[in-house]
Scaffold this motif. Structure first.
Motif, mmCIF file in Angstrom:
data_model
loop_
_atom_site.group_PDB
_atom_site.id
_atom_site.type_symbol
_atom_site.label_atom_id
_atom_site.label_comp_id
_atom_site.label_asym_id
_atom_site.label_seq_id
_atom_site.Cartn_x
_atom_site.Cartn_y
_atom_site.Cartn_z
ATOM 1 N N CYS A 58 0.817 -1.218 0.000
ATOM 2 C CA CYS A 58 0.000 0.000 0.000
ATOM 3 C C CYS A 58 0.851 1.268 0.000
ATOM 4 O O CYS A 58 0.442 2.288 -0.559
ATOM 5 N N VAL A 64 -4.649 -0.072 -4.811
ATOM 6 C CA VAL A 64 -4.504 -1.463 -4.404
ATOM 7 C C VAL A 64 -5.881 -2.075 -4.209
ATOM 8 O O VAL A 64 -6.767 -1.463 -3.618
ATOM 9 N N CYS A 66 -7.276 -5.528 -2.487
ATOM 10 C CA CYS A 66 -6.835 -6.656 -1.664
ATOM 11 C C CYS A 66 -8.015 -7.553 -1.332
ATOM 12 O O CYS A 66 -8.989 -7.111 -0.716
ATOM 13 N N VAL A 121 -8.042 0.247 -1.798
ATOM 14 C CA VAL A 121 -7.128 1.201 -1.180
ATOM 15 C C VAL A 121 -6.674 2.207 -2.228
ATOM 16 O O VAL A 121 -6.185 1.830 -3.295
ATOM 17 N N ASN A 124 -2.954 5.011 -0.176
ATOM 18 C CA ASN A 124 -2.623 4.465 1.143
ATOM 19 C C ASN A 124 -3.760 4.569 2.159
ATOM 20 O O ASN A 124 -3.521 4.503 3.365
ATOM 21 N N THR A 126 -7.728 2.997 2.962
ATOM 22 C CA THR A 126 -8.794 2.077 2.584
ATOM 23 C C THR A 126 -10.065 2.895 2.405
ATOM 24 O O THR A 126 -10.607 3.435 3.370
#
Length: 196
Positions: A58, A64, A66, A121, A124, A126
């Motif tokens: 991240c 991102v 996940c 995300v 950095n 969420t």
């Protein structure tokens, strides 16, 4: 640089050359970014070893996705299949998976209780979660396009479609419009009783 069609005729060769040079510079920048992304592991659906690796990923990547999963959850394998396809398609986003049994602190902190859960995300932070299959049509046979659309709503992947209408709804609308016409191409009834 955008140039409306009407103004395109008014451009001379030096203006066209400037536009061409700007476009070449944009393409070179995008190619350089793509190489950086590939070097960081983008383009492949990979498994993270632990929570520490999640934070490292991240920190390095702006976008991102996940997938929080467990081996004994069959629906997690469905998500794996779709995310593998999307990882190859969306090189601008790092798409990974993390076994919840190896990340107890992180799953507690993010309040991951239902599996599968997909954390989205951006920069950095969420920003969003896809919990279970409810937002994907509430069925196991949802399309990869549906998952892509839902991830794009969080602005974590680049998406060229309409974010206000799910891909399945757009197809239904087209089918409904086509389904209303009869063989003769008219929208009214062709019953013999109507002609009297």
């Amino acid at each position: 640089m955008y140039c409306p069609v009407g103004r395109l005729d008014a451009l001379d060769s030096s203006d066209l050359e400037v536009l061409r040079q700007q476009r070449i510079a944009e393409m070179k920048l995008r190619a350089r970014k793509k190489q950086e992304w590939l070097a960081m592991g983008h383009g492949e659906y990979t498994e993270l070893a632990d929570e520490k690796e999640f934070f490292t990923v991240c920190n390095k990547s702006d976008n991102v996705v996940c997938h929080f999963y467990r081996d004994d959850a069959p629906r997690c394998r469905i998500v794996d299949k779709h995310l593998k396809i999307l990882a190859a398609k969306h090189v601008e986003t790092r798409i990974v998976k993390l076994n919840v049994e190896r990340a107890p602190f992180l799953t507690a902190r993010l309040k991951v209780r239902v599996l599968p859960t997909i954390g989205l995300v951006k920069s950095n932070k969420t920003t969003d979660f896809i919990v279970g299959f409810t937002e994907l049509g509430n069925r196991d046979d949802f399309s990869t396009e549906m998952l892509e659309w839902r991830i794009a709503r969080a602005q974590v992947v680049e998406y060229s479609g309409d974010l206000t209408v799910p891909p399945t709804e757009g197809k239904k609308r087209v089918l409904q419009v086509q389904g209303k016409r009869n063989i003769r191409g008219r929208n009214d009834s062709d019953s013999d009783l109507d002609s009297d």
